[in-house]
Every structure is written in C-alpha cells, then in structure tokens.
Scaffold this motif. Structure first.
Motif, PDB file in Angstrom:
ATOM      1  N   TYR A  84       4.085  14.804  -8.535  1.00  0.00           N
ATOM      2  CA  TYR A  84       5.047  15.893  -8.262  1.00  0.00           C
ATOM      3  C   TYR A  84       5.380  15.861  -9.760  1.00  0.00           C
ATOM      4  CZ  TYR A  84       4.175  16.432  -4.122  1.00  0.00           C
ATOM      5  OH  TYR A  84       4.526  16.775  -3.020  1.00  0.00           O
ATOM      6  N   ALA A  85       5.140  14.838 -11.003  1.00  0.00           N
ATOM      7  CA  ALA A  85       6.023  14.314 -12.383  1.00  0.00           C
ATOM      8  C   ALA A  85       5.443  15.214 -13.408  1.00  0.00           C
ATOM      9  CB  ALA A  85       6.552  13.093 -12.562  1.00  0.00           C
ATOM     10  N   SER A  86       4.119  15.028 -13.367  1.00  0.00           N
ATOM     11  CA  SER A  86       3.122  15.362 -14.658  1.00  0.00           C
ATOM     12  C   SER A  86       2.618  16.671 -14.284  1.00  0.00           C
ATOM     13  CB  SER A  86       2.606  14.770 -14.180  1.00  0.00           C
ATOM     14  OG  SER A  86       1.133  15.481 -13.075  1.00  0.00           O
TER      15      SER A  86
ATOM     16  N   LYS B 202       4.422   5.909  -5.465  1.00  0.00           N
ATOM     17  CA  LYS B 202       4.355   6.103  -6.569  1.00  0.00           C
ATOM     18  C   LYS B 202       3.248   6.801  -7.394  1.00  0.00           C
ATOM     19  CE  LYS B 202       5.116   2.313  -9.574  1.00  0.00           C
ATOM     20  NZ  LYS B 202       4.424   0.956 -10.398  1.00  0.00           N
ATOM     21  N   GLN B 203       1.994   6.981  -6.800  1.00  0.00           N
ATOM     22  CA  GLN B 203       1.174   7.930  -7.440  1.00  0.00           C
ATOM     23  C   GLN B 203       1.520   9.165  -6.735  1.00  0.00           C
ATOM     24  OE1 GLN B 203      -1.801   6.540  -5.130  1.00  0.00           O
ATOM     25  NE2 GLN B 203      -3.389   5.304  -6.595  1.00  0.00           N
TER      26      GLN B 203
ATOM     27  N   ALA C   4       1.313  -1.081  -0.117  1.00  0.00           N
ATOM     28  CA  ALA C   4       0.114   0.350  -0.019  1.00  0.00           C
ATOM     29  C   ALA C   4       0.868   1.446  -0.023  1.00  0.00           C
ATOM     30  CB  ALA C   4      -0.645   0.284   1.167  1.00  0.00           C
ATOM     31  N   LYS C   5       2.439   1.803   0.891  1.00  0.00           N
ATOM     32  CA  LYS C   5       3.021   2.128   0.843  1.00  0.00           C
ATOM     33  C   LYS C   5       3.382   2.769  -0.429  1.00  0.00           C
ATOM     34  CE  LYS C   5       6.394   3.621   3.929  1.00  0.00           C
ATOM     35  NZ  LYS C   5       7.152   4.826   3.221  1.00  0.00           N
ATOM     36  N   VAL C   6       3.893   1.383  -1.085  1.00  0.00           N
ATOM     37  CA  VAL C   6       4.502   1.831  -2.146  1.00  0.00           C
ATOM     38  C   VAL C   6       3.634   2.468  -3.383  1.00  0.00           C
ATOM     39  CG1 VAL C   6       6.061   0.340  -4.531  1.00  0.00           C
ATOM     40  CG2 VAL C   6       6.334  -0.135  -1.918  1.00  0.00           C
ATOM     41  N   VAL C   7       2.907   2.077  -3.364  1.00  0.00           N
ATOM     42  CA  VAL C   7       1.611   2.270  -4.680  1.00  0.00           C
ATOM     43  C   VAL C   7       1.560   4.003  -4.087  1.00  0.00           C
ATOM     44  CG1 VAL C   7      -0.744   2.692  -5.183  1.00  0.00           C
ATOM     45  CG2 VAL C   7       0.491  -0.442  -4.333  1.00  0.00           C
TER      46      VAL C   7
END
Ligand code: ZN
Ligand code: ZN
Length: 152
Positions: free
Chosen positions: A135-137, A129-130, A123-126
């Motif tokens: 931030y990247a978009s 990632k989100q 859950a933390k990895v997901v």
C-alpha cells in the motif's frame, strides 16, 4: 548421544543379493527382494521396524544389538518419524525444547503446538508487512530513474 551435531547419517540399503549377487528390488517398508533368486533382505529401516514390531518392550540397546543398526541411526529414524515406538516401549527421545520424553519427532505435543503457533505468528507478521509495503509504495513512482549518458 551424539546424533544432534547435524551430521548426515547414512543408512544401509541392500543393493546386491548376498546369496547370488542379483539386483535387489525395493518392495516397500524397508524390504527388498532379489530379482534372481527371490531372497529377502532389509535395509536399516526395515530391520529396526521389524524388530520393534516384534519386541515392543525392547530398549534402544536391545534393538541396536539385535539388528546391528547403530543407536545413532535408530534415533535418527525416530526423529524423522519414520518409526514410531509402541506406547509401552521403553525407547524414548527427548523433546528438543523442554526435554520431555517423546515417542517420535522433535517436540512433545505441547511444544509442537507452541512451535506451530510461533510459525503462524511469524507468517502473519511477514504477510502484514508485505501488505503494508504494497500500500505504501507509490505505483506512479519511476523506479527505473532516468539514465544519463555521460562521456568520460
Ligand atoms: Zn539372489
Ligand atoms: Zn516439549
């Protein structure tokens, strides 16, 4: 032991009174009462639960024989944690991960903790990632693009 094939196990529920044919009303914990004559009947869960309560030392075979509920169904009730056997009971299930003897559910307490940790990590990895993707978009980027009308 053939209840781990993922098949749906259907449980018996009294619908009509055996004595007068009247409608059976659910009273709770697997107990049903006839609306017309007041006769009491139990579904598979109620039968197994009552028997285990009265006979904590009963084996799976004993419970199945006495209640007429198949061992497969009884195991299913245990796996779903609808029934928990007494600490001194001889009925056992096995942990799905390590095979240790357990009283109910799918995992022993050690494996249940591990599974929970794994779930939290995933859950933390997901989530991370989100966050990164967010931030990247580039919010100014034109995602729809320009549409050109072309004629054939
Ligand atoms: Zn009745
Ligand atoms: Zn285990």
């Amino acid at each position: 032991m053939n209840n781990r094939r993922g098949e749906t196990v259907l449980f018996y529920k009294p619908v009509n009174c055996e004595k007068c044919g009247g409608p059976m009303i659910f009273k709770g914990v697997g107990e049903y009462e006839c609306e017309q004559c007041g006769a009491i009947a139990y579904d598979d869960y109620g039968k197994v639960r009552n028997y285990i309560e009265k006979h904590p030392g009963a084996t799976l075979g004993d419970v199945s024989y006495a209640t007429g509920v198949s061992k497969e169904k009884i195991r299913q009730l245990l796996v779903e944690e609808r029934i928990e056997v007494a600490p001194d009971s001889v009925i056992f299930l096995n942990c799905a991960l390590c095979g240790a003897e357990i009283r109910s559910g799918r995992y022993c307490s050690a494996c249940a903790a591990k599974v929970k940790q794994d779930e939290q990590r995933v859950a933390k990895v997901v989530k991370d990632k989100q966050k990164k993707m967010g931030y990247a978009s580039d919010p100014n980027r034109d995602v729809t693009g320009r549409r050109r009308f072309e004629r054939h």
